[in-house]
Scaffold this active site. Sequence first.
Site, mmCIF file in Angstrom:
data_model
loop_
_atom_site.group_PDB
_atom_site.id
_atom_site.type_symbol
_atom_site.label_atom_id
_atom_site.label_comp_id
_atom_site.label_asym_id
_atom_site.label_seq_id
_atom_site.Cartn_x
_atom_site.Cartn_y
_atom_site.Cartn_z
ATOM 1 N N ARG A 25 0.819 -1.276 0.039
ATOM 2 C CA ARG A 25 -0.135 -0.086 0.002
ATOM 3 C C ARG A 25 0.877 1.293 0.074
ATOM 4 O O ARG A 25 0.496 2.245 -0.348
ATOM 5 C CB ARG A 25 -0.999 -0.045 1.115
ATOM 6 C CG ARG A 25 -1.954 -1.023 1.228
ATOM 7 C CD ARG A 25 -3.203 -0.774 2.201
ATOM 8 N NE ARG A 25 -2.781 -1.026 3.384
ATOM 9 C CZ ARG A 25 -2.793 -2.244 4.203
ATOM 10 N NH1 ARG A 25 -3.114 -3.306 3.540
ATOM 11 N NH2 ARG A 25 -2.524 -2.133 5.364
ATOM 12 N N CYS A 46 -5.859 -18.254 15.768
ATOM 13 C CA CYS A 46 -6.515 -18.137 16.951
ATOM 14 C C CYS A 46 -7.800 -18.777 16.907
ATOM 15 O O CYS A 46 -8.544 -18.866 17.985
ATOM 16 C CB CYS A 46 -6.740 -16.422 17.188
ATOM 17 S SG CYS A 46 -5.246 -15.509 17.270
ATOM 18 N N LYS A 447 -22.725 4.871 36.061
ATOM 19 C CA LYS A 447 -21.438 4.750 36.421
ATOM 20 C C LYS A 447 -21.132 3.387 36.148
ATOM 21 O O LYS A 447 -21.275 2.269 36.570
ATOM 22 C CB LYS A 447 -21.376 4.871 37.882
ATOM 23 C CG LYS A 447 -21.536 6.252 38.516
ATOM 24 C CD LYS A 447 -21.299 6.248 40.091
ATOM 25 C CE LYS A 447 -22.179 7.243 40.862
ATOM 26 N NZ LYS A 447 -22.446 6.962 42.271
HETATM 27 P P1 FAD Z 1 2.885 -16.606 13.191
HETATM 28 O O1 FAD Z 1 1.502 -16.101 13.016
HETATM 29 O O2 FAD Z 1 2.819 -17.986 14.191
HETATM 30 O O3 FAD Z 1 3.607 -16.985 11.926
HETATM 31 C C1 FAD Z 1 4.610 -17.351 11.629
HETATM 32 C C2 FAD Z 1 4.749 -18.355 10.310
HETATM 33 O O4 FAD Z 1 6.270 -18.324 10.112
HETATM 34 C C3 FAD Z 1 4.313 -19.792 10.691
HETATM 35 O O5 FAD Z 1 3.418 -19.980 9.583
HETATM 36 C C4 FAD Z 1 5.697 -20.367 10.328
HETATM 37 O O6 FAD Z 1 5.344 -21.594 9.382
HETATM 38 C C5 FAD Z 1 6.656 -19.471 9.358
HETATM 39 N N1 FAD Z 1 7.996 -19.691 9.564
HETATM 40 C C6 FAD Z 1 8.673 -19.835 10.727
HETATM 41 N N2 FAD Z 1 9.837 -20.107 10.305
HETATM 42 C C7 FAD Z 1 10.080 -19.997 8.837
HETATM 43 C C8 FAD Z 1 11.103 -19.957 8.018
HETATM 44 N N3 FAD Z 1 12.414 -20.269 8.364
HETATM 45 N N4 FAD Z 1 10.846 -19.822 6.604
HETATM 46 C C9 FAD Z 1 9.515 -19.585 6.290
HETATM 47 N N5 FAD Z 1 8.326 -19.757 7.118
HETATM 48 C C10 FAD Z 1 8.730 -19.899 8.432
HETATM 49 N N6 FAD Z 1 -3.392 -14.222 20.181
HETATM 50 C C11 FAD Z 1 -4.218 -13.508 20.478
HETATM 51 O O7 FAD Z 1 -3.988 -12.296 20.650
HETATM 52 N N7 FAD Z 1 -5.383 -14.148 20.501
HETATM 53 C C12 FAD Z 1 -5.891 -15.287 20.727
HETATM 54 O O8 FAD Z 1 -7.144 -15.657 20.708
HETATM 55 C C13 FAD Z 1 -4.775 -16.117 20.133
HETATM 56 N N8 FAD Z 1 -5.264 -17.503 20.064
HETATM 57 C C14 FAD Z 1 -4.412 -18.382 19.524
HETATM 58 C C15 FAD Z 1 -4.601 -19.837 19.534
HETATM 59 C C16 FAD Z 1 -3.632 -20.562 19.090
HETATM 60 C C17 FAD Z 1 -3.839 -22.297 18.856
HETATM 61 C C18 FAD Z 1 -2.226 -20.259 18.669
HETATM 62 C C19 FAD Z 1 -1.287 -21.014 18.287
HETATM 63 C C20 FAD Z 1 -1.991 -18.690 18.626
HETATM 64 C C21 FAD Z 1 -2.997 -18.063 19.401
HETATM 65 N N9 FAD Z 1 -2.688 -16.786 19.477
HETATM 66 C C22 FAD Z 1 -3.565 -15.642 19.976
HETATM 67 C C23 FAD Z 1 -1.368 -15.985 19.138
HETATM 68 C C24 FAD Z 1 -1.138 -15.373 17.837
HETATM 69 O O9 FAD Z 1 -1.661 -16.342 16.829
HETATM 70 C C25 FAD Z 1 0.463 -15.323 17.433
HETATM 71 O O10 FAD Z 1 0.845 -14.129 18.363
HETATM 72 C C26 FAD Z 1 0.444 -14.377 16.048
HETATM 73 O O11 FAD Z 1 -0.086 -15.161 15.114
HETATM 74 C C27 FAD Z 1 1.810 -14.133 15.894
HETATM 75 O O12 FAD Z 1 2.207 -13.842 14.708
HETATM 76 P P2 FAD Z 1 3.688 -14.144 13.737
HETATM 77 O O13 FAD Z 1 3.554 -13.415 12.607
HETATM 78 O O14 FAD Z 1 4.890 -13.623 14.770
HETATM 79 O O15 FAD Z 1 3.725 -15.677 14.081
#
Ligand code: FAD
Length: 563
Positions: A25, A46, A447
Site C-alpha cells: 500500500r 486464533c 456509572k
Molecule cells: P505466526 O502467526 O505464528 O506466523 C509465523 C509463520 O512463520 C508460521 O506460519 C511459520 O510456519 C512461518 N515460518 C517460521 N519459520 C520460517 C522459515 N524459516 N521460513 C518460512 N516460514 C517460516 N493471540 C491472540 O492475541 N489472541 C488469541 O485468541 C490467540 N489464540 C491463539 C490460538 C492458538 C492455537 C495459537 C497457536 C496462537 C494464538 N494466538 C492468539 C497467538 C497469535 O496467533 C500469535 O501471536 C501470532 O500469530 C504471531 O504472529 P507471527 O507472525 O509472529 O507468527
Amino acid sequence: MKSQKNILIVGGVAGGASCAARARRLSEEARIVLFEKGPFVSFANCGLPYYVGDVIKKEEALLMATPSLFAKRFNIEVRLKSEVMSIDRERCEIEVADLSDPLSGGDGKRYREKYDALVLSPGASPVRLRVPGAELPGIFTVRNIPDSRQIKEWIAKSGARKAMVVGGSFIGLEMTENLSALGLEVTIAEILPQVMPLMDPEMISPVHDELRRRGVSLRLGDEVVGFERLPDGSIFVLMKSGETEKTDMVIMGIGVRPETKLAREAGLEIGELGGIRVNDQMATSDPKIWAVGDAVEVRDFVTGQWALMPLAGPANRQGRLAADVITGRDRRFRGSQGTFVCGVFDLTVACVGPGEKLLKKLGTWDKYEKIYLHPGHHALYFPGAKTLSLKLIFSKEDGRVAGAQAVGQQGVDKRIDVISMAIQNNATVFDLEEAELCYAPQFGSAKDPVNMAGMIASNVMRGDVDVAQWEEVEGTDAFILDVREPSEFAKGHFDNAVNIPLGDLRARMSELPKDREIWAYCLVGQRSYYAARTLSQHLFKTKTLSGGYRTHVGRRDSVKPEK
Ligand code: FAD
C-alpha cells in the site's frame, strides 16, 4: 527516503502478511515476496481451537487470504512450502528450501534471493515437555492447520473419550472448552496452583469453579513427568505427586518459544528472554533486517522491561509498523501491554498490563496500590445483569493506571479494552473516574464499572478512604467490622469479625474502639466504604476492605490444593 526495491518477508501469517500488504500500500515499486514454510498463508491461528471443536466448521474459514489473492490484489508473490534456511548478511541474500519440490528428497531444492530489506516474522513454536514418552502418538501441540487436522483425525479414528490438557493458559483453556464440547472428558494438568498463570490467583477462582461445573478435572500444582503407551492404545500419564491418569490423547499447551534459529545463526542480537532483539522501529541489530511478532522481545509498556508477548494484536501492528519504516516513514512502536482475553465456557477472563504477581517479582510492588470491585456488567435493574470482578492496579505516586484484570460472564472485554487504551495514553485513575462511556441500561451503567474503578481508586488517592487488602486480614490487630446484614453474616464471615449492619452503625458507635484501627468490610466493598466515611468523620481510624468478602472468598478457593 527512497522505497526499498526487494522486500523479502519470512513467515506468512500475522506479522508477515500484515507487513507485506502494508508495504504494498505504501510502495507500488517494491518487489515483495513472502516465504512461508507451511502449506497456508495468512491463516487464523486464533481460530484453531474452535475448528477442533467444530464451532468453525470448515477449514477454509480459517484462511484469511490465499496466494492468488495476494498476487491479484497486492501484486505480492507468496511462496508456500518455502523454508528460509539461512541469511547471508554480507551479500544481503537468503537461502530458501523449496519443500514442494518432489525431487529434493524432502530437504527442498535450495536457491538464493537478494534483499534490500528483510523482515523476519517466523513466530514462536509450542514448547514440548522434555519427559519420557512426550513424542508418543496421540500427544499434540496446536500451532497450525495441519496440527488441528491431526487432532480432529485422532479423535475421529481412535474414538477418544478422554483428553488431558497440559498447561492451563489460554490455548490450554480454549482447547479444554472445545474438546469438552465434542463430548470428551478433559483433565487440565497445571504445574501452578491456578490456571491462567498470567493473572493474579485471587481473580481465578471463578474460572476454577466454571471448569469444575463443566465437568473438567483440575490437577493443579502438579507436574507431568512421563507418558507411556498402554496395550489398548491409550496413554498412561505419570504425575510428580505419584498420581497417575489414563487418557486417550494429550494436548500440550505449556507455552511458546520464539523461533530464533535463523536470526541466531545469522548473528543477530538475541535478548535475554530468548527473543530477537529489536529497537522501537522493529529493526534488528542489522539495519537491513527487521523482526516482528512472537519471535521478538518487546518493551513492556508499563514496566519498561523487555518481555515476550506472543499475541496477535502486537504482531499485526508491528508488521504494519515495520513496513512503514522500510518504506521511509518514521514510526515508533510504543511497547506492548499484554492485553488479552480468553473465553472459558460461560466465563470471560481478560487482562491488561502487569499483574501484582509480576510487579512483586520485579520488586516494584511497593510503588503500586490495588482495588477490587464486583459490579453488574450493566444496570442491575435491567434483566440479565451479571456480576463481573475487576482488579485495578495503579501508581501510588500519581494515580497512573498500570494494569487491570477482570472475570465475569459479560462485559469483561469491553472494560479491559477501555482501561487498555487509558494505560497506553498514560491515563490516571482520575481519568477513569471522568471517562465518558456510552450508556443504556442493557449495555452498561451510568456509572460504568470503569468509572467505578476510577472513583474507588481516586478516593484512595485523595485520602478519602484507606484500603485494607484481603491478604492482610489474617493476623491483623485491627478490629474487624462486618457491616452486612445478620443474614449475610450468618452465611460466612471472618473468624474475628463483629457484625454491626451499616444501618445500625451510627446508633452503635459506642461499641467500637477508639484506640484500634477498624477494618470495615461488606460483600463487595461499597457498604464498608460508606461505613469508613462515616466512622472517619467521627475520628475513628478506619479502613475499608477492598472488594469485600467476595474477594477474600475468591482467593481462599483458588489456593485450595487439588487432586
Ligand atoms: P505466526 O502467526 O505464528 O506466523 C509465523 C509463520 O512463520 C508460521 O506460519 C511459520 O510456519 C512461518 N515460518 C517460521 N519459520 C520460517 C522459515 N524459516 N521460513 C518460512 N516460514 C517460516 N493471540 C491472540 O492475541 N489472541 C488469541 O485468541 C490467540 N489464540 C491463539 C490460538 C492458538 C492455537 C495459537 C497457536 C496462537 C494464538 N494466538 C492468539 C497467538 C497469535 O496467533 C500469535 O501471536 C501470532 O500469530 C504471531 O504472529 P507471527 O507472525 O509472529 O507468527
